[in-house]
Design a protein around this motif. Structure first.
Motif, PDB file in Angstrom:
ATOM      1  N   LEU A 102      31.726  -5.236  -0.434  1.00  0.00           N
ATOM      2  CA  LEU A 102      32.904  -5.958   0.366  1.00  0.00           C
ATOM      3  C   LEU A 102      33.032  -7.351   0.944  1.00  0.00           C
ATOM      4  O   LEU A 102      31.975  -7.846   0.319  1.00  0.00           O
ATOM      5  CB  LEU A 102      32.966  -5.286   2.370  1.00  0.00           C
ATOM      6  CG  LEU A 102      33.003  -4.145   1.970  1.00  0.00           C
ATOM      7  CD1 LEU A 102      32.275  -3.656   3.584  1.00  0.00           C
ATOM      8  CD2 LEU A 102      33.954  -2.785   1.507  1.00  0.00           C
ATOM      9  N   ILE A 103      34.399  -7.771   0.955  1.00  0.00           N
ATOM     10  CA  ILE A 103      34.179  -9.600   0.937  1.00  0.00           C
ATOM     11  C   ILE A 103      33.378  -9.706   2.389  1.00  0.00           C
ATOM     12  O   ILE A 103      33.566 -10.972   2.106  1.00  0.00           O
ATOM     13  CB  ILE A 103      36.111  -9.842   1.926  1.00  0.00           C
ATOM     14  CG1 ILE A 103      36.801 -11.342   1.991  1.00  0.00           C
ATOM     15  CG2 ILE A 103      35.852  -9.153   3.172  1.00  0.00           C
ATOM     16  CD1 ILE A 103      36.311 -12.079   0.065  1.00  0.00           C
ATOM     17  N   GLY A 104      33.039  -9.133   3.488  1.00  0.00           N
ATOM     18  CA  GLY A 104      31.967  -9.629   4.326  1.00  0.00           C
ATOM     19  C   GLY A 104      30.614 -10.335   3.339  1.00  0.00           C
ATOM     20  O   GLY A 104      29.881 -10.673   3.965  1.00  0.00           O
ATOM     21  N   ASN A 105      30.201  -9.167   2.260  1.00  0.00           N
ATOM     22  CA  ASN A 105      29.345  -9.284   1.075  1.00  0.00           C
ATOM     23  C   ASN A 105      29.635 -10.766   0.413  1.00  0.00           C
ATOM     24  O   ASN A 105      28.304 -10.906   0.575  1.00  0.00           O
ATOM     25  CB  ASN A 105      29.395  -7.965   0.329  1.00  0.00           C
ATOM     26  CG  ASN A 105      28.400  -6.853   1.169  1.00  0.00           C
ATOM     27  OD1 ASN A 105      29.815  -6.021   1.101  1.00  0.00           O
ATOM     28  ND2 ASN A 105      27.412  -6.587   1.904  1.00  0.00           N
ATOM     29  N   VAL A 106      30.069 -10.832   0.361  1.00  0.00           N
ATOM     30  CA  VAL A 106      30.758 -12.010  -0.722  1.00  0.00           C
ATOM     31  C   VAL A 106      30.429 -12.867   0.432  1.00  0.00           C
ATOM     32  O   VAL A 106      29.690 -14.729  -0.636  1.00  0.00           O
ATOM     33  CB  VAL A 106      32.175 -11.813  -1.346  1.00  0.00           C
ATOM     34  CG1 VAL A 106      32.452 -13.052  -2.164  1.00  0.00           C
ATOM     35  CG2 VAL A 106      32.132 -11.048  -2.272  1.00  0.00           C
ATOM     36  N   ILE A 107      31.187 -12.716   1.439  1.00  0.00           N
ATOM     37  CA  ILE A 107      30.807 -14.270   2.406  1.00  0.00           C
ATOM     38  C   ILE A 107      29.617 -14.482   2.555  1.00  0.00           C
ATOM     39  O   ILE A 107      29.172 -15.592   2.682  1.00  0.00           O
ATOM     40  CB  ILE A 107      32.231 -14.077   3.518  1.00  0.00           C
ATOM     41  CG1 ILE A 107      32.917 -14.301   2.924  1.00  0.00           C
ATOM     42  CG2 ILE A 107      31.528 -15.333   4.664  1.00  0.00           C
ATOM     43  CD1 ILE A 107      34.283 -14.035   4.154  1.00  0.00           C
ATOM     44  N   GLU A 108      28.681 -14.184   2.844  1.00  0.00           N
ATOM     45  CA  GLU A 108      27.419 -13.183   3.583  1.00  0.00           C
ATOM     46  C   GLU A 108      26.578 -14.195   1.754  1.00  0.00           C
ATOM     47  O   GLU A 108      25.353 -14.937   2.480  1.00  0.00           O
ATOM     48  CB  GLU A 108      26.811 -12.802   4.037  1.00  0.00           C
ATOM     49  CG  GLU A 108      25.433 -12.219   4.250  1.00  0.00           C
ATOM     50  CD  GLU A 108      24.437 -11.158   3.523  1.00  0.00           C
ATOM     51  OE1 GLU A 108      23.782 -11.996   3.748  1.00  0.00           O
ATOM     52  OE2 GLU A 108      24.636 -10.840   2.052  1.00  0.00           O
ATOM     53  N   GLN A 109      26.427 -13.725   0.872  1.00  0.00           N
ATOM     54  CA  GLN A 109      26.374 -14.049  -0.377  1.00  0.00           C
ATOM     55  C   GLN A 109      26.042 -15.415  -0.429  1.00  0.00           C
ATOM     56  O   GLN A 109      25.429 -15.631  -0.988  1.00  0.00           O
ATOM     57  CB  GLN A 109      26.782 -13.572  -1.402  1.00  0.00           C
ATOM     58  CG  GLN A 109      25.295 -12.367  -1.169  1.00  0.00           C
ATOM     59  CD  GLN A 109      26.582 -10.941  -2.583  1.00  0.00           C
ATOM     60  OE1 GLN A 109      27.744 -11.433  -2.939  1.00  0.00           O
ATOM     61  NE2 GLN A 109      25.624  -9.829  -2.327  1.00  0.00           N
ATOM     62  N   GLU A 110      27.614 -16.890   0.139  1.00  0.00           N
ATOM     63  CA  GLU A 110      28.000 -17.706  -0.660  1.00  0.00           C
ATOM     64  C   GLU A 110      27.068 -18.335  -0.049  1.00  0.00           C
ATOM     65  O   GLU A 110      26.853 -19.349  -0.153  1.00  0.00           O
ATOM     66  CB  GLU A 110      28.837 -17.796  -0.795  1.00  0.00           C
ATOM     67  CG  GLU A 110      30.261 -17.304  -1.687  1.00  0.00           C
ATOM     68  CD  GLU A 110      30.099 -17.218  -3.040  1.00  0.00           C
ATOM     69  OE1 GLU A 110      29.362 -18.564  -2.839  1.00  0.00           O
ATOM     70  OE2 GLU A 110      29.705 -16.804  -3.822  1.00  0.00           O
ATOM     71  N   PHE A 111      27.394 -17.881   1.823  1.00  0.00           N
ATOM     72  CA  PHE A 111      26.179 -18.628   2.903  1.00  0.00           C
ATOM     73  C   PHE A 111      24.395 -18.774   2.186  1.00  0.00           C
ATOM     74  O   PHE A 111      23.860 -19.485   2.424  1.00  0.00           O
ATOM     75  CB  PHE A 111      26.295 -18.072   4.074  1.00  0.00           C
ATOM     76  CG  PHE A 111      28.021 -19.127   4.560  1.00  0.00           C
ATOM     77  CD1 PHE A 111      27.955 -20.078   5.284  1.00  0.00           C
ATOM     78  CD2 PHE A 111      29.051 -18.187   4.648  1.00  0.00           C
ATOM     79  CE1 PHE A 111      28.922 -21.242   5.028  1.00  0.00           C
ATOM     80  CE2 PHE A 111      30.018 -18.411   4.919  1.00  0.00           C
ATOM     81  CZ  PHE A 111      30.737 -19.948   5.233  1.00  0.00           C
ATOM     82  N   THR A 112      24.087 -17.412   1.929  1.00  0.00           N
ATOM     83  CA  THR A 112      22.609 -17.490   2.653  1.00  0.00           C
ATOM     84  C   THR A 112      21.754 -17.621   0.345  1.00  0.00           C
ATOM     85  O   THR A 112      20.563 -17.806   0.720  1.00  0.00           O
ATOM     86  CB  THR A 112      21.831 -16.362   2.817  1.00  0.00           C
ATOM     87  OG1 THR A 112      22.693 -14.657   1.831  1.00  0.00           O
ATOM     88  CG2 THR A 112      22.889 -15.800   4.312  1.00  0.00           C
ATOM     89  N   THR A 113      22.085 -16.782  -0.096  1.00  0.00           N
ATOM     90  CA  THR A 113      22.085 -16.584  -1.528  1.00  0.00           C
ATOM     91  C   THR A 113      22.352 -17.549  -2.363  1.00  0.00           C
ATOM     92  O   THR A 113      21.760 -18.490  -2.982  1.00  0.00           O
ATOM     93  CB  THR A 113      22.293 -15.197  -1.948  1.00  0.00           C
ATOM     94  OG1 THR A 113      21.709 -14.086  -1.307  1.00  0.00           O
ATOM     95  CG2 THR A 113      21.925 -15.056  -3.698  1.00  0.00           C
ATOM     96  N   ALA A 114      23.529 -18.142  -2.137  1.00  0.00           N
ATOM     97  CA  ALA A 114      24.584 -19.248  -3.622  1.00  0.00           C
ATOM     98  C   ALA A 114      24.055 -20.702  -2.987  1.00  0.00           C
ATOM     99  O   ALA A 114      25.217 -21.357  -3.782  1.00  0.00           O
ATOM    100  CB  ALA A 114      25.786 -18.782  -3.675  1.00  0.00           C
ATOM    101  N   ASN A 115      24.141 -20.739  -1.665  1.00  0.00           N
ATOM    102  CA  ASN A 115      24.001 -21.408  -0.795  1.00  0.00           C
ATOM    103  C   ASN A 115      25.423 -22.992  -1.449  1.00  0.00           C
ATOM    104  O   ASN A 115      25.558 -23.638  -1.357  1.00  0.00           O
ATOM    105  CB  ASN A 115      22.647 -22.236  -1.442  1.00  0.00           C
ATOM    106  CG  ASN A 115      21.880 -23.726  -0.173  1.00  0.00           C
ATOM    107  OD1 ASN A 115      22.870 -23.248   0.668  1.00  0.00           O
ATOM    108  ND2 ASN A 115      21.886 -24.651  -0.888  1.00  0.00           N
ATOM    109  N   ASN A 116      27.239 -22.130  -1.211  1.00  0.00           N
ATOM    110  CA  ASN A 116      27.416 -22.467  -1.083  1.00  0.00           C
ATOM    111  C   ASN A 116      28.804 -22.336  -0.146  1.00  0.00           C
ATOM    112  O   ASN A 116      29.504 -21.289   0.211  1.00  0.00           O
ATOM    113  CB  ASN A 116      28.360 -21.952  -2.783  1.00  0.00           C
ATOM    114  CG  ASN A 116      29.703 -22.529  -3.122  1.00  0.00           C
ATOM    115  OD1 ASN A 116      30.668 -23.737  -2.207  1.00  0.00           O
ATOM    116  ND2 ASN A 116      30.308 -22.538  -3.678  1.00  0.00           N
TER     117      ASN A 116
END
Length: 275
Positions: free
Chosen positions: A226-240
């Motif tokens: 979901l879009i929430g997962n994408v946003i969460e991954q950008e902040f926590t995993t990709a650090n973007n």
């Protein structure tokens, strides 16, 4: 001291609170969303929603949240009508029993559904006792929608029941005396009169359903993004943070559109609590 000064003193703590915890975070998110990592102004973070992966996640979020809202409405309307028709002295107690599971932590409720739906979970064990084949329920869109409906159904029931409770019984009695059946009364009297509550309930369901990522993490696994997962991954995993903030701003626009719809139809505050 004048009333104006007294009101100013009372309101001041709330203004400080809103500034620190609402306005400042929004400004920070807007800064990151409209800048690149170099600090230069850019629209790329906002326009990245058109990326096939991001757009697919957004479309999945919109589709599942809309489906969740429809199911919640279909379940909530007859439930609210039933509670109202009981004519119990304190219907608030019934509502209290209904929302009692909401007192449990959201994460714990989601983990409980994960235990129920997984391949070796309780539901498949019961099916095995009756000689039925195990069902692949976990890590599917259906599991996510089920989790959404379970968690957000009270948000639909309460506004609808609140609107129903304000309709005088004389109105329904008059309709019945004039020969109107149940479905005719529902279509021509009940639904038009509780429309603000319906719109409020739909908004209260679709907003958290659209922004969720915990449900898809536990019930959808890595198979449903979901879009929430994408946003969460950008902040926590990709650090973007820039891209994550840009996508968050797009999602916030959708949420604000839903809130605007609620304000248009829910002018009398039908979405307020029943207590």
């Amino acid at each position: 001291m004048s009333n104006k000064k007294k009101n100013g003193i009372i309101v001041f703590p709330y203004v400080v609170w809103m500034t620190i915890f609402i306005i400042v975070p929004l400004l920070i998110m807007a800064y990151y969303g409209f800048t690149a990592k170099s600090g230069d102004f850019t629209w790329d973070n906002i326009l990245s929603i058109a990326d096939p992966i991001h757009f697919k996640a957004l479309w999945t979020s919109v589709r599942l949240s809309f489906l969740c809202t429809v199911i919640c409405f279909v379940l909530a309307l007859p439930l609210a009508l039933t509670i109202r028709s009981l004519h119990i002295k304190s219907n608030g107690f019934i509502i209290f029993i209904f929302i009692l599971p909401m007192w449990m932590n959201f994460l714990l409720r989601t983990i409980a559904w994960q235990s129920l739906l997984e391949k070796s979970g309780v539901i498949n064990q019961v099916l095995g006792i009756f000689g039925l084949p195990a069902q692949n329920m976990i890590n599917t869109e259906g599991a996510i929608v089920l989790g959404m409906v379970y968690n957000y159904l009270p948000f639909m029931v309460l506004p609808i029941y609140n609107a129903l409770a304000k309709i005088s019984q004389d109105t329904f009695d008059a309709a019945r005396d004039l020969g109107a059946g149940f479905w005719q009364t529902l279509r021509r009297i009940t639904i038009p009169m509780i429309l603000p509550g319906i719109v409020s309930g739909c908004t209260m369901v679709i907003v958290p359903a659209l922004t969720t990522f915990v449900l898809s993490d536990f019930l959808g696994g890595a198979k449903v993004q979901l879009i929430g997962n994408v946003i969460e991954q950008e902040f926590t995993t990709a650090n973007n943070w820039n891209l994550g903030a840009g996508l968050s701003l797009v999602l916030m626009v959708l949420v604000l559109a839903s809130m605007a719809l609620m304000n248009k139809y829910d002018k009398n505050g039908e979405g307020a609590g029943i207590w």
